[in-house]
Structure formats: structure tokens, C-alpha cells
Design an enzyme around this catalytic site. Sequence first.
Site, PDB file in Angstrom:
ATOM      1  N   SER A 102       0.829  -1.201   0.000  1.00 18.89           N
ATOM      2  CA  SER A 102       0.000   0.000   0.000  1.00 18.89           C
ATOM      3  C   SER A 102       0.872   1.262   0.000  1.00 18.89           C
ATOM      4  O   SER A 102       1.637   1.483  -0.935  1.00 18.89           O
ATOM      5  CB  SER A 102      -0.969  -0.036   1.186  1.00 18.89           C
ATOM      6  OG  SER A 102      -1.969   0.946   1.070  1.00 18.89           O
ATOM      7  N   ASP A 151      -9.869  -4.272  -4.798  1.00 13.91           N
ATOM      8  CA  ASP A 151      -9.282  -3.351  -3.819  1.00 13.91           C
ATOM      9  C   ASP A 151     -10.050  -2.025  -3.816  1.00 13.91           C
ATOM     10  O   ASP A 151     -10.051  -1.309  -4.817  1.00 13.91           O
ATOM     11  CB  ASP A 151      -7.809  -3.106  -4.161  1.00 13.91           C
ATOM     12  CG  ASP A 151      -7.052  -2.409  -3.044  1.00 13.91           C
ATOM     13  OD1 ASP A 151      -7.673  -1.673  -2.265  1.00 13.91           O
ATOM     14  OD2 ASP A 151      -5.830  -2.616  -2.948  1.00 13.91           O
ATOM     15  N   HIS A 186      -8.042  -5.226  -0.224  1.00 19.50           N
ATOM     16  CA  HIS A 186      -6.770  -4.586   0.139  1.00 19.50           C
ATOM     17  C   HIS A 186      -6.093  -5.454   1.187  1.00 19.50           C
ATOM     18  O   HIS A 186      -6.142  -5.164   2.391  1.00 19.50           O
ATOM     19  CB  HIS A 186      -7.037  -3.179   0.664  1.00 19.50           C
ATOM     20  CG  HIS A 186      -5.832  -2.283   0.680  1.00 19.50           C
ATOM     21  ND1 HIS A 186      -5.138  -1.949  -0.455  1.00 19.50           N
ATOM     22  CD2 HIS A 186      -5.191  -1.661   1.710  1.00 19.50           C
ATOM     23  CE1 HIS A 186      -4.135  -1.140  -0.139  1.00 19.50           C
ATOM     24  NE2 HIS A 186      -4.142  -0.956   1.167  1.00 19.50           N
TER      25      HIS A 186
END
Length: 224
Positions: free
Chosen positions: A118, A172, A203
Site C-alpha cells: 500500500s 481493492d 486490500h
Amino acid sequence: MSDLLPCIEIETAPNPQAAVIWLHGLGADGNDFASVVPQLDLTGCLPIRFVFPSAPSMPVTINGGYVMPAWYDIAAPDLTHQQDIKGIQKSASAIAALIEREIQKGIPSNKIVLAGFSQGCAMALYIGLSFPQPLAGIIALSGYLPLAEKFLSFRNKANFNTPIFMAHGVWDPVVIPKRGEDSHALLKQHSYQVNWQTYPMEHSVHPTELADISLFLQEVLSLA
């Protein structure tokens, strides 16, 4: 951030000959991915020191100014507007210092992998592509290349041929797939060696993804 970032370290064997510096996502810390190490098949890899640094805490605009661990501020949900250039560069310097520390410990740069998830993925790509010495590889999970419009000005030829493993969840909602897809397309346009994979997840990290990361590490940090 003149002092080194606090880190958790895990060595797969005595006297590591390679290193993986793994960067967490927004609001997490160095503990977030430490538990991944036992899940990786590192058969045939050099002895590895895994380094999991923790980002400093700062107010994050997108979260109402709430103070949390972050590598840089995020101002907009689409992640591409009003990017925190100074914050990215400040964290990049701190993380680069960890790479330099591994080099000083006797691990050559081309035996060091930079990984991230991320926001940590964004930092791994930014630093990995701009670092002035060749790295073994870059693992970019569920993220994107920040400051993409400035990419040609900050990339370094030392890592033009560095293998990159990029992965993204097809559902996501945090870093939408298009962010990762656009970053992948930009790198491919400039002839980077990118292994792009998607997984049926949001995610997060998928078991098949961990198996693919294992294969990537076996390739770039091989005993051979």
C-alpha cells in the site's frame, strides 16, 4: 528523521548475505508483516535479514487529520492529487539510510530487496527506482508509483534492469486497481522488468500471492 527508523529484524540463518526491507501501509507499523516470514518458502535463498521499519506518526489529511503512522500525508482519495512531495522525499531519505546500513554491514546492494504494501509499496517503488546503486529486486504490493508525472526526473539508471514484482487485488477499494495498473503500464512503457499479478482479494495479501513472492525471492536472492 536523522536517526534510523525503529525496526524489527528477523534473520533466516546466521550471518545473512542478503536483506529484504519491507515497508508497511498507512496506520500500521513494523509488526504488520513480520509474521509473513515463516509463511514464505525461501528454499534455495541466501540467508536473509528481514527488516521491518516503522514509519513516524503524523496527521493524515484524508483521515481528518488523525495522527497515525504514515510515510507521507495523503490529501485526496484518488491518491494522485496534491501529493506530499516533501513527505515522500523525507521518508525516502530515512529508508535509504536503512539500505545504506545493510551495505555497511557487508550486504551488497544487489542482494537487497525493497518490498512494501500500500503506502509502503509507493515508497518501495519510489526509492527502488531512484536509488543510485543496483538493488536485487522490488516487491510492490497493492500500491502505486507516487509522483508518476515526475518519474523520468527521479529514476536512476542503476535500477533500469531491476526485477519488479507487482501485485494487486482485483476488488481493492483502498488503492483501486487502476492505480496499480497505471503504474505497471508506465513501467512497462519504459522497458522495466515487471511481473504483474492480480488476485481475488480486496486490500490484503492472498496465499497465492505469498507463494509468488517466495518464487520471486528464490529467483533474485538465489544461492546460485
